[in-house]
Enzyme design. Structure first.
Site: not given
Ligand SMILES: Nc1ncnc2c1ncn2[C@@H]1O[C@H](COP(=O)(O)OP(=O)(O)O)[C@@H](O)[C@H]1O
Ligand SMILES: Nc1ncnc2c1ncn2[C@@H]1O[C@H](COP(=O)(O)OP(=O)(O)O)[C@@H](O)[C@H]1O
Ligand SMILES: [Mg+2]
Ligand SMILES: [Mg+2]
Ligand SMILES: [Mg+2]
Ligand SMILES: [Mg+2]
Lengths: 333, 208, 333, 208
Positions: C57, C219
């Site tokens: 991320h 995700h």
């Protein structure tokens, strides 16, 4: 083609409008001429820096407009150089009486359009100097080509010369420094996937699932060769070695090292690549004076990266450290 | 002999041809360039095609100058300044003419093509638009010298341009973006030579 | 899978090593525990902020370590929460005596691992408070789910609470502020392409060439629905409307507006999207107090974006403007 | 009766099974989660499999505690704390035992499964590992209560786990990452229930 846009023909203007909305205090945008301008331009008595080129390389150039870097950026259509009218409008808008430096990446279209604009600006009494960046070692510089392409060093040059202009250096000094930075910088890039030009609607080139393109340009121009995908370690060597060789960097010398993402490669991988680059530089006995890692001169959503090394003298490092306040690069007081 | 109306229909005809072939031009540029030649030319030529509606032109040369300036300010890239210069220079020898014949057009065409060379420094065989335009100019001058009228000389020029365009395929590019490819540019027709041929073909259809 | 890496198993550690090399003055990296730490940690008397989560991320969270933001970030494997040992090591390393705030995104794994670490830290006498972010309106918050996911608001929270800690607010005040920021923020995301987890080697989900996934998680968790790709204008409405509705923002209210890239979407498109978002907010009579546009909480190379709106009071805006000096966010003196 | 060696071979057998099926587990997690369950479990179990080589354990419970701590500190995600807690709690009732029979193991299994519930708050039908472990525990207790020895009770437990695993396919997930999918989670087998079944099956093969 999967993109967040409306009509592909409007992508540049709409993005500029969004940019203006996002940075109301820092930037002014001229949507007619597709310019990004420092909110406080013209800065009286300061050499003004104007750059520009095709869009699709963001944050370059519009994201580098602001205190300590560019005074204006001219946004062409995607991967198409801006036209003389735009460049002239930018030059006129930011000239603070101390002259204007044009920073041009070496592509036939960019060079010709900036040349025409400089002629027109000269006729209207504005002092213009132009510097052309040509740091891409993937391309042979010979009498029989358009010369090396301008890529990563452009970012470093805009920062360093922007700081010089900000501290009051005159046009000749800025131009001389810019040429020195360009002469001391070399780059090499690699792509894992193609980019897709919105108006074209499909990928610029094809690569098989196990292939990479070594020596890619920032417009998806094919590079030196298509090869089998290799581990990061080998890729780093394929990028660093030709750059070091072309620059003939010696043990004990000091560089600014720049690992740039092409747009579609996650920061995770860029940092990993920087680790590999740093290791190779350590092995070569080259000191990293400063580093930069991230997506700064991109090629739309292309996956890949480039490595730029700039042989950095003390003056360049000092100017690199000077404050900068732009959407794309920001530090210092 | 061609009058202002004929020149205006040259430009609109050419704009239509370019718009029809825009995807092909971009496709050619995708292979050895950056996939924008079609959209660049379409944007520029469609702006030119609207000029006659937007403004009353008093002369052929004023019209052609405006076409040149419009191309310079709308096309961008390498082809914008090159085609723009072509029309700006084309206008020169036609100043004050209301009807243009083969001899005068030959002079204008030479000025235009020389303008492209002055701006772009291309030589024959560099795999550029010049490889279509130079044989077109030669064929035009030869035909006109042998007494052909404007229409016939342009027919000859159009045939030569098409041959010149086709001849770019095996060439190694030495100018513009395709030159970065070196040997890998071989086997692809040059986009600029292709659009230049459309330009000459449109002239052959309209300047009579 | 086309990535710049060596062994997929080593990607996180190698990226951290590269990060350490790239920011020697600002950051310290503990490769054993996979931590990114402020170079000057622990800062005596200051509440320390620790966050963390799966990698992939970036710049979240490691890129937000530095003065005015996080004291430490714990990097899990890609998309896998860190383990208690890491979190405990981070907590111990940065505690300056004023306690430690854990900032946890609401995912079962993250919550459980941070809980275990907090229990262990408590046993060793460190005062720990935890705040869980859950701002994703794509997911129904009900008794029968794991609750909303933590996404974009996490970035804004780390900045705002980081500033509060930096100016000396105590642990209770920081935790209370953090909960207030989380309560006032909502997000919604969209994907155009999937991400590929290095260890998995193939895309997490499939989308046809003309499809987009509305309500995507960071995700690559599927979202609310798969729909036909729409123009940016419509996409913006699909993101902004549910966020405004869930927050029940009224005309005349003021927000921090954040358009976040998922990693693979060019800045050009993100600015274009921000333009669309701004227009919708203008229409709704909502004032944008501050804005942020760019790739800040990404999902590897996924193409797409998310919109986060935070109902911002004066205190939050003041803390937003306070200086921050991290690799990912940097401004002020 | 199972001794320390048997417990160690439980773990190594399970590690092998997980490694063999890692891609399948990740594939299941790709469908309704985030595509990491296989690599998470493989990383954790292979660390556990090495414990016996690295250290001499004095007792079964010390060994199982170490397995639990190793899972907690290497797996991450949701499954790390859950499986870690399972082994930490499993160890409790076996403290001081050198040989474990059906009765004792039943107590340990109950403690382990309850630990998972305490940590994860899952209920039956939530589509989690608990949907394999709960029927396994029930089957084990029933068999052991009816006089089966450890091996036979574990056979029954393994069959029940596999049935419970298969039964997760039509369920709507209500816990963990798959719960974000709501109705769209239907039609996919739960990855955690799948790895849990491998764990029970490995026990049936080794704890005799
Ligand atoms: N120096 C030059 N002289 C003449 N023609 C050139 C030159 N450089 C490029 N061209 C022509 O321009 C064409 C490409 O135009 P275009 O794609 O619109 O610009 P760009 O290359 O900047 O994207 C080439 O196909 C070639 O015919
Ligand atoms: N609250 C819970 N209680 C029990 N099991 C759970 C819970 N949440 C998730 N699980 C199990 O964990 C599995 C996913 O594990 P894993 O993929 O390793 O972690 P993550 O979801 O964090 O990526 C699911 O398939 C499910 O069986
Ligand atoms: Mg171009
Ligand atoms: Mg082109
Ligand atoms: Mg996970
Ligand atoms: Mg998972």
């Amino acid at each position: 083609m999967k993109k967040l846009l409306n009509d592909p023909a409007d992508v540049v203007v709409e993005a500029l409008a969004g940019m203006a909305a996002a940075h109301p205090d820092h930037l002014r945008v001229d949507l007619d001429h597709k310019l990004v301008l420092r909110a406080d331009a013209p800065v009286s008595g300061k050499v003004a820096l104007v750059s520009g080129g095709g869009s699709g390389h963001e944050p370059l150039h519009g994201g580098f407009v602001g205190r300590g870097m560019l005074d204006a950026a001219c946004a062409g259509e995607v991967f198409t150089s801006p036209v003389p009218d735009q460049i002239l409008a930018a030059t006129t808008a930011v000239d603070g009486g101390a002259g204007v430096l044009h920073i041009v990446k070496n592509y036939t279209g960019d060079v010709m359009n900036f040349e025409m604009a400089a002629e027109l600006a000269g006729e209207s009494g504005i002092q213009v100097e132009a510097v052309v960046t040509d740091d891409d070692v993937a391309v042979q510089d010979s009498l029989y080509t358009a010369g090396r392409r301008g890529v990563g060093v452009t970012v470093l040059l805009e920062k360093i010369v922007g700081a010089a202009a900000e501290e009051g250096q005159d046009l000749a000094a800025c131009a001389e420094l810019a040429r020195r930075v360009n002469a001391g910088g070399r780059s090499m890039g690699i792509a894992l996937t193609s980019c897709t030009v919105p108006a074209a609607g499909k990928p610029t080139f094809e690569l098989a699932e196990d292939e990479m393109e070594i020596g890619i340009g920032i417009h998806g121009e094919p590079g030196r060769s298509t090869e089998k995908l290799a581990p990061a370690q080998e890729v780093a060597a394929r990028l660093v070695e030709p750059v070091l060789a072309d620059l003939s960097v010696e043990r004990g010398e000091s560089v600014i090292a720049f690992v740039n993402g092409m747009g579609g490669t996650p920061l995770l991988e860029l940092y990993l690549m920087y680790g590999e680059v740093k290791r190779l530089l350590d092995e070569a006995g080259v000191t990293v004076a400063r580093s930069l890692v991230g997506n700064y001169i991109t090629s739309l959503e292309m996956a890949g990266c480039s490595v730029t090394l700039l042989r950095a003298d003390e003056e360049m490092v000092r100017l690199w450290d000077a404050p900068v306040d732009t959407p794309g690069l920001r530090w210092g007081g | 002999m061609a009058d202002l109306t004929a020149f205006q229909s040259w430009i609109t005809t050419c704009a239509t041809a370019i718009a029809d072939r825009a995807d092909d031009l971009t496709e050619l540029d995708r292979a050895i360039g950056d996939a924008d030649h079609g959209s660049n030319m379409k944007r520029g030529m469609s702006a030119c095609a609207q000029l006659a509606e937007q403004e009353d032109f008093s002369s052929i040369d004023a019209y052609l100058k405006k076409v040149g300036m419009t191309l310079v300010s709308t096309v961008g890239g390498a082809s914008g300044p090159l085609y723009g210069t072509f029309f700006l220079r084309l206008a020169g020898p036609l100043a004050a003419s209301e009807q243009v014949g083969a001899h005068e057009f030959g002079q204008a065409l030479r000025a235009g093509v020389e303008g492209i060379v002055a701006r772009g420094k291309a030589e024959l065989g560099d795999k550029t638009m010049y490889d279509a335009l130079s044989p077109a100019l030669d064929a035009f001058e030869e035909a006109a010298g042998a007494g052909s009228d404007l229409a016939d000389a342009l027919q000859a020029a159009a045939r030569a341009a098409a041959e010149g365009r086709d001849a770019t395929e095996p060439m190694v590019a030495r100018k513009g973006r395709a030159s970065y490819l070196g040997e890998r540019s071989v086997g692809h027709q040059d986009p600029g030579a292709t659009s230049a041929t459309l330009l000459v073909e449109a002239a052959a259809q309209t300047l009579t």
